[in-house]
Scaffold this active site. Structure first.
Site, PDB file in Angstrom:
ATOM      1  CG  ASP A  85      -1.820   1.182   1.302  1.00 12.89           C
ATOM      2  OD1 ASP A  85      -2.265   1.655   0.239  1.00 12.89           O
ATOM      3  OD2 ASP A  85      -2.088   1.655   2.425  1.00 12.89           O
ATOM      4  CD  GLU A 117      -4.737   1.485  -2.699  1.00 12.41           C
ATOM      5  OE1 GLU A 117      -5.446   0.699  -2.053  1.00 12.41           O
ATOM      6  OE2 GLU A 117      -4.474   2.645  -2.337  1.00 12.41           O
ATOM      7  CG  ASP A 143      -0.714   3.062   6.303  1.00 11.72           C
ATOM      8  OD1 ASP A 143      -0.996   3.798   5.349  1.00 11.72           O
ATOM      9  OD2 ASP A 143      -0.682   3.450   7.491  1.00 11.72           O
TER      10      ASP A 143
END
EC number: 3.1.21.10
Length: 175
Positions: free
Chosen positions: A7, A68, A141
Site C-alpha cells: 500500500d 495499489e 496501511d
C-alpha cells in the site's frame, strides 16, 4: 503462492505478505510499515523506501507483488508522494524479477469484502477475519497491504497468467 502486497505511501508504506491459493483462506506470513521522516528531503525518503522494500522482497521471496494503483486525489501534493512511492514499489518487485500487478482500491475492496464501496473499518474487519487473526493489523496501511496480497492470491494469479499468455501470443511465441 506467496504474495507481497504494498500500500504505497511516502510517509507510511504498508507491506503485507500472505500465502494461499485461489478459493482458499490465506495464511499471514508477516506485515510491516515502512516509515519515512516528512522532514527529510524527497530523494532520501525515496531511497529509504527503495532500500526497505528491496530488503523485504529479498527476505520474503514472494511469487508475486501486488501494488495499489494510484488514483486521483484532491490534494496534488499527496497524490504526487503516493505516485512516487508506488513507482518505487513497482520497481522493487520488477528489479527482483517478480511479476508485479496493480489493483485499484475498488478492485481490492470487491475481492476482499464483496463490495467495491467498503470503508476502512469493513476492510480491516474482513482482513482480520480472512486471515483468522486475534486482532486487527495496525496501522490501517498494514491491513490495506494484506488486503492487496489477498486480492492478488484470489484474482491476480489468474490475471497475471492470462496477461503473460497474451503477451507470448502477440510476440508469436507458444508456451
Amino acid at each position: 503462492m506467496r504474495v507481497l502486497g504494498i500500500d504505497p505511501g511516502l510517509t507510511r508504506c504498508g507491506v503485507g505478505v500472505v500465502e494461499g491459493v485461489p478459493g482458499r483462506p490465506c495464511t499471514l506470513i508477516a506485515y510491516h510499515v515502512v516509515r519515512t521522516d516528512p522532514d527529510d528531503e524527497l530523494p532520501l525518503r525515496l531511497l529509504h523506501l527503495d532500500r526497505s522494500l528491496t530488503a523485504l522482497v529479498a527476505e520474503h521471496r514472494p511469487d508475486g507483488v501486488a501494488v495499489e494503483r494510484v488514483f486521483s486525489q484532491h490534494n496534488v501534493r499527496t497524490v504526487m508522494g503516493t505516485a512516487q512511492a508506488s513507482g518505487v514499489a513497482v520497481l522493487a518487485g520488477a528489479r527482483a524479477g517478480i511479476p508485479v500487478q496493480t489493483y485499484t482500491p475498488s478492485e481490492v475492496k470487491a475481492a476482499v469484502t464483496g463490495s467495491g464501496q467498503a470503508d476502512k473499518a469493513q476492510m480491516t474487519a474482513m482482513v482480520t477475519r480472512l486471515l483468522r487473526l486475534s486482532e486487527p493489523p495496525r496501522p490501517a496501511d498494514a491491513a490495506d497491504a494484506l488486503a492487496l496480497a489477498i486480492c492478488h492470491v484470489w484474482r491476480g494469479g489468474t490475471r497475471s497468467r492470462l496477461a503473460a499468455a497474451a503477451d507470448r501470443a502477440r510476440r508469436g511465441g507458444g508456451r
